[in-house]
Design an enzyme around this catalytic site. Structure first.
Site, PDB file in Angstrom:
ATOM      1  N   ASP A 198     -61.873   3.497   0.177  1.00 24.47           N
ATOM      2  CA  ASP A 198     -62.512   4.382   1.160  1.00 24.47           C
ATOM      3  C   ASP A 198     -63.854   3.766   1.533  1.00 24.47           C
ATOM      4  OD1 ASP A 198     -62.859   6.476   2.859  1.00 24.47           O
ATOM      5  OD2 ASP A 198     -62.864   8.041   1.322  1.00 24.47           O
ATOM      6  N   CYS A 246     -75.363  10.214  17.855  1.00 23.64           N
ATOM      7  CA  CYS A 246     -74.847  10.313  19.215  1.00 23.64           C
ATOM      8  C   CYS A 246     -74.570   8.937  19.789  1.00 23.64           C
ATOM      9  CB  CYS A 246     -75.856  11.035  20.111  1.00 23.64           C
ATOM     10  SG  CYS A 246     -76.416  12.621  19.460  1.00 23.64           S
ATOM     11  N   CYS A 274     -82.283  -0.247   6.891  1.00 25.74           N
ATOM     12  CA  CYS A 274     -82.627   1.023   6.270  1.00 25.74           C
ATOM     13  C   CYS A 274     -81.533   1.400   5.287  1.00 25.74           C
ATOM     14  CB  CYS A 274     -82.779   2.115   7.331  1.00 25.74           C
ATOM     15  SG  CYS A 274     -83.142   3.738   6.619  1.00 25.74           S
ATOM     16  N   CYS A 320     -80.141   0.840  10.603  1.00 24.60           N
ATOM     17  CA  CYS A 320     -79.347   1.713   9.722  1.00 24.60           C
ATOM     18  C   CYS A 320     -78.127   0.979   9.187  1.00 24.60           C
ATOM     19  CB  CYS A 320     -78.925   2.958  10.498  1.00 24.60           C
ATOM     20  SG  CYS A 320     -77.808   4.023   9.574  1.00 24.60           S
TER      21      CYS A 320
END
Length: 523
Positions: free
Chosen positions: A410, A34, A505, A301
């Site tokens: 990609d 989010c 992470c 992250c």
């Protein structure tokens, strides 16, 4: 429901004394990525800054982080019992119009944009959440996922507190409503102490914006797993000057810095792991820092760099676009190939493709034309919608493709649903060779900290190696960036945070979870 309340099937507007209804649909546990945003005006109130519009524009800049629901809650700073709120299902542009914005009067406010990864895509789970405590209303918006949510849920329910959703965000809200036993609140609520208590119970994973009557608290978990940054609203005629040399008309906090310039704000810094920042009309200050265990490193992250964040956002002192270019350069060193042109799957693969092209000295050319009115296929919750989305998402630039040997970059391959149809599209347009290069390592492990990577079975890298996947999708060859190569690209120009033990992470790539697996946690 409040006396002053209007509610349709997909939106809620209210002056809050707010309870929401579940329409009876079964709700399952949520995993979500989010965007959160908060803004507060400095100086005299009522302010001349339109706080609701600032938040709305901030959420528009975060729309890539979630496209299913959104909400804004504002406070005039005068009454602890009343907030103004509008939230519902849909895109920002669909939810907020002149009428809804006029009702969002305030000198401070917070907002949220969200997508769900399970069936719980309902108004009942829209954020921000608002609850009424013994000390007045509190609103909260959350990015992340609590790894130990079940133990916290048992603790909250054990106190006789009912929960209306299965959202971690409501669980956090209810946890903050309780005063820790060792804290005295004779002179009013000690919100920093309550926040600290919650952070000691739950180390992962969240960035929070919390609003009470006349304050906003910005909170980042002790591992710094989810992003959060601070910005200063400056006078319109400030120009490109040192942010420290300009007076603040207000302060903003956001999951990403990408929208700051568009709202007249300047990037200041990231919220540190474990930091609690208090924002008031007088400015902002650090009120507490909760430390993580000494033997643990920061665990930001790494997938934010790879996929989620917008290219113009800044993390760890570097722009995401620059990191993606470095990933492309590193990929060219690790997996070179003879070709006529280098291209990308737009748009998050484009920066890496430019880096690859520069490193190997081959021309970059666009080969895919993107329909910008189709959502990102990775974050639509239904597999069927993901597959349907591919067919209408791209067109081929046949003049650039025909008769060419092509390297297609990609950013990542998750389920493997989209790359095969793209290769077929390029071959149908005349490409004689299509070599796929992926600017991130294979995704092999689920994420328990807020990214839509739910099961081993859905991840194509657990089923097929690179050579097998190339045959499966119709590519002439396929290669991934290595984990060490990704770390090298990310760390090349990274600036150290306050804590000396920086780190990222990589659980979805390596299976090394910073706080352990959910059933291994002791806190």
């Amino acid at each position: 429901m409040a006396d002053s309340c209007t509610k349709s099937s997909n939106t809620t507007t209210t002056t809050c004394r707010m309870n929401e209804e579940n329409d009876g649909k079964e709700v399952t546990g949520l995993t979500h990525e989010c965007g959160v945003f908060g803004a507060i005006a400095c100086g005299d109130w009522p302010t001349q800054i339109d706080i609701a519009h600032v938040i709305c524009l901030g959420l528009v800049a975060l729309q890539h982080r979630g496209q299913e629901s959104a909400g804004i809650v504002t406070s005039e700073g005068k009454c602890s019992k009343q907030f103004n709120m509008h939230k519902g299902m849909g895109m920002i542009s669909q939810l907020f119009n002149d009428d809804s914005m006029k009702k969002l009067k305030g000198n401070l406010g917070i907002g949220h944009t969200r997508y769900s990864t399970t069936g719980a895509s309902e108004v009942v789970n829209c954020q921000p959440f608002v609850v009424h405590t013994a000390h007045g209303a509190m609103a909260l918006a959350h990015n992340g996922e609590l790894v130990n949510s079940e133990s916290l849920r048992r603790e909250v329910l054990g106190r006789g507190v009912g929960l209306s959703t299965h959202s971690d965000s409501e669980l956090i809200t209810q946890s903050l409503c309780r005063c820790p036993g060792d804290v005295s609140e004779q002179d009013g609520p000690d919100w920093p102490a309550r926040i600290r208590h919650f952070m000691q119970l739950a180390h992962l994973s969240y960035s929070l914006v919390i609003m009470v009557k006349d304050k906003i608290y910005a909170v980042r978990d002790v591992y710094g797993n989810r992003p959060l940054c601070l910005g200063k609203i400056v006078p319109v005629n400030s120009g490109n000057v040192n942010v420290d040399d300009v007076s603040a008309e207000g302060w903003v906090v956001s999951s990403e810095s990408c929208g700051f310039l568009s709202i007249g704000a300047r990037y200041v810094r990231e919220v540190e792991p474990g930091e609690i920042i208090e924002m008031t009309r007088d400015g902002c200050r650090t009120v507490d820092i909760v430390e993580r265990p000494e033997y643990k490193k920061m665990a930001f992250c790494i997938f934010e760099y790879v996929y989620f964040a917008r290219g113009d956002s800044i993390f760890e002192g570097q722009m995401v676009y620059s990191v993606r270019m470095q990933c492309g350069r590193q990929l060219a060193r690790e997996a070179p190939i003879q070709a006529d042109i280098i291209s990308s799957v737009p748009e998050s693969g484009t920066a890496a493709a430019h880096g690859y092209a520069k490193e190997c000295g081959i021309e970059f050319a666009e080969v895919l034309c993107k329909n910008r009115y189709v959502g990102r296929t990775f974050i639509q919750p239904s597999a069927r919608l993901r597959q349907l989305g591919v067919a209408k998402k791209f067109g081929a630039l046949s003049e650039n493709v025909a008769g060419k040997r092509l390297v297609l970059i990609d950013d990542s391959i998750v389920r493997g649903n989209t790359i095969g149809p793209i290769i077929k599209l390029l071959r149908d347009a005349g490409a004689i060779e299509v070599h796929v290069r992926v600017a991130s390592p294979p995704l092999q492990h689920p994420c328990y900290m807020g990214i839509n990577i739910p099961t081993h079975e859905e991840l194509i890298a657990n089923t097929l190696n690179a050579e097998q996947l190339a045959r499966h999708v119709g590519a002439d060859s396929l290669a991934y960036l290595s984990v060490e190569g990704l770390k090298k690209a990310v760390n090349l120009n990274r600036k150290e945070m306050r804590s000396g033990k920086s780190g990222h992470c990589t659980a979805c790539l390596t299976g090394e979870y910073p706080g352990g697996l959910p059933d291994q946690l002791s806190w």
